[in-house]
Design an enzyme around this catalytic site. Structure first.
Site, mmCIF file in Angstrom:
data_model
loop_
_atom_site.group_PDB
_atom_site.id
_atom_site.type_symbol
_atom_site.label_atom_id
_atom_site.label_comp_id
_atom_site.label_asym_id
_atom_site.label_seq_id
_atom_site.Cartn_x
_atom_site.Cartn_y
_atom_site.Cartn_z
ATOM 1 N N LYS A 84 0.827 -1.210 0.000
ATOM 2 C CA LYS A 84 0.000 0.000 0.000
ATOM 3 C C LYS A 84 0.857 1.254 0.000
ATOM 4 O O LYS A 84 0.620 2.200 -0.762
ATOM 5 C CB LYS A 84 -0.919 0.012 1.231
ATOM 6 C CG LYS A 84 -2.125 -0.877 1.140
ATOM 7 C CD LYS A 84 -3.023 -0.678 2.362
ATOM 8 C CE LYS A 84 -4.230 -1.583 2.284
ATOM 9 N NZ LYS A 84 -5.108 -1.419 3.467
ATOM 10 N N ASP A 128 -6.437 1.728 11.850
ATOM 11 C CA ASP A 128 -7.723 1.143 12.256
ATOM 12 C C ASP A 128 -7.525 0.157 13.401
ATOM 13 O O ASP A 128 -8.300 -0.777 13.567
ATOM 14 C CB ASP A 128 -8.425 0.473 11.076
ATOM 15 C CG ASP A 128 -7.619 -0.679 10.481
ATOM 16 O OD1 ASP A 128 -6.487 -0.938 10.974
ATOM 17 O OD2 ASP A 128 -8.103 -1.329 9.545
ATOM 18 N N CYS A 170 -6.317 13.147 26.071
ATOM 19 C CA CYS A 170 -5.626 12.529 24.932
ATOM 20 C C CYS A 170 -6.400 11.285 24.489
ATOM 21 O O CYS A 170 -7.476 10.987 25.015
ATOM 22 C CB CYS A 170 -4.196 12.177 25.320
ATOM 23 S SG CYS A 170 -4.064 10.821 26.522
ATOM 24 N N CYS A 185 -13.762 -1.030 10.528
ATOM 25 C CA CYS A 185 -14.337 -1.264 9.199
ATOM 26 C C CYS A 185 -14.109 -2.688 8.701
ATOM 27 O O CYS A 185 -14.838 -3.172 7.845
ATOM 28 C CB CYS A 185 -13.801 -0.243 8.200
ATOM 29 S SG CYS A 185 -12.010 -0.278 7.997
ATOM 30 N N CYS A 241 -4.986 9.202 33.814
ATOM 31 C CA CYS A 241 -4.393 8.841 32.520
ATOM 32 C C CYS A 241 -2.871 8.731 32.647
ATOM 33 O O CYS A 241 -2.217 9.682 33.088
ATOM 34 C CB CYS A 241 -4.756 9.873 31.462
ATOM 35 S SG CYS A 241 -3.988 9.516 29.850
ATOM 36 N N CYS A 244 -1.352 11.648 29.855
ATOM 37 C CA CYS A 244 -1.486 13.103 30.014
ATOM 38 C C CYS A 244 -2.072 13.530 31.350
ATOM 39 O O CYS A 244 -2.128 14.718 31.650
ATOM 40 C CB CYS A 244 -2.335 13.685 28.887
ATOM 41 S SG CYS A 244 -4.105 13.318 29.044
#
Length: 252
Positions: A84, A128, A170, A185, A241, A244
């Protein structure tokens, strides 16, 4: 100084007071890292290349499959089985030979991300895979590099612009590790124009940032393709977190 060919090529940008010749020079001097050359990375990279981003680094380890062609607009049936990132690099070079393109045929990992992120002015997360998004987020925060992250599935999409120097949340805050992996997807399907809209939106945010316009930092923008509706929600930093929050938090 823009050449005569550049003045003509980018005339639509230059005619806008929001960009102009100075803004176009900013774009030509910019370096954007795009991770993932699938449904989001294809439109994002096409619009950035055509707009005259000076340098694009493309990262993807995958090859083109027949099922990609419904939404991944840089590829054709002749590209099946080919890299790709290499096919994307060639297509973008044909689109705009002004752009310096580096095509890296490997996965983004904890081991290589810092070296990829460090020279870039901006990172676009077009992957993804949530685990990869975590490490991209971590690297950008470690190196204080702005990040535009996006995702899409079905008729829905989302994107968020993150600045490690500001006090918003974040990606780790948005999807803590304890939250179940959302569908993507590959297992839930995707309406092709949705990734086009979200990928193009990533490119637009990138152009706005690189031409020194304000961005909606820390606001999650969601898109419903069935209702043609956008929604914007602020993402606060999570105190717990590890990227952050707490003692890692920045002040705006």
């Amino acid at each position: 100084m823009l050449t005569n060919d550049q003045l003509l090529r980018y005339s639509s940008n230059i005619l806008m007071s929001e960009i102009g010749e100075a803004g176009q020079q900013y774009l030509l001097n910019s370096h954007v890292l795009i991770i993932g050359l699938g449904g989001l990375g294809c439109p994002a990279s096409q619009y950035l290349a055509s707009s005259g981003i000076g340098e694009l680094t493309l990262v993807d380890h995958d090859t083109v499959s027949l099922s990609n062609l419904q939404r991944q607009t840089l590829y054709s049936s002749d590209d099946k089985g080919l890299s790709k990132v290499r096919q994307a690099g060639q297509a973008l070079s044909r689109l705009n030979p002004d752009v310096r393109i580096t095509a890296i045929e490997q996965a983004a990992t904890e081991e290589n991300l810092d070296a990829l992120v460090k020279p870039a002015d901006l990172v676009l997360d077009c992957t993804d895979n949530r685990d990869v998004r975590y490490v991209i987020n971590q690297s950008c925060y470690r190196l204080s590099t702005p990040l535009i992250s996006a995702a899409a599935r079905g008729f829905k999409g989302q994107l968020i612009a993150l600045d490690p120097q500001r006090s918003h949340g974040c990606y780790q805050c948005l999807y803590p590790s304890s939250v179940k992996e959302p569908l993507n997807c590959s297992n839930a399907g995707i309406a092709a124009p949705v990734v086009g809209i979200i990928g193009a939106s990533q490119a637009l945010l990138a152009i706005n940032f690189l031409t020194e316009h304000a961005l909606p930092w820390g606001y999650l923008k969601t898109f419903d393709g069935l209702q043609q509706h956008w929604q914007k929600l602020y993402l606060p930093p999570a105190i717990s977190c590890p990227v952050c929050g707490g003692e890692n938090a920045h002040s705006s």
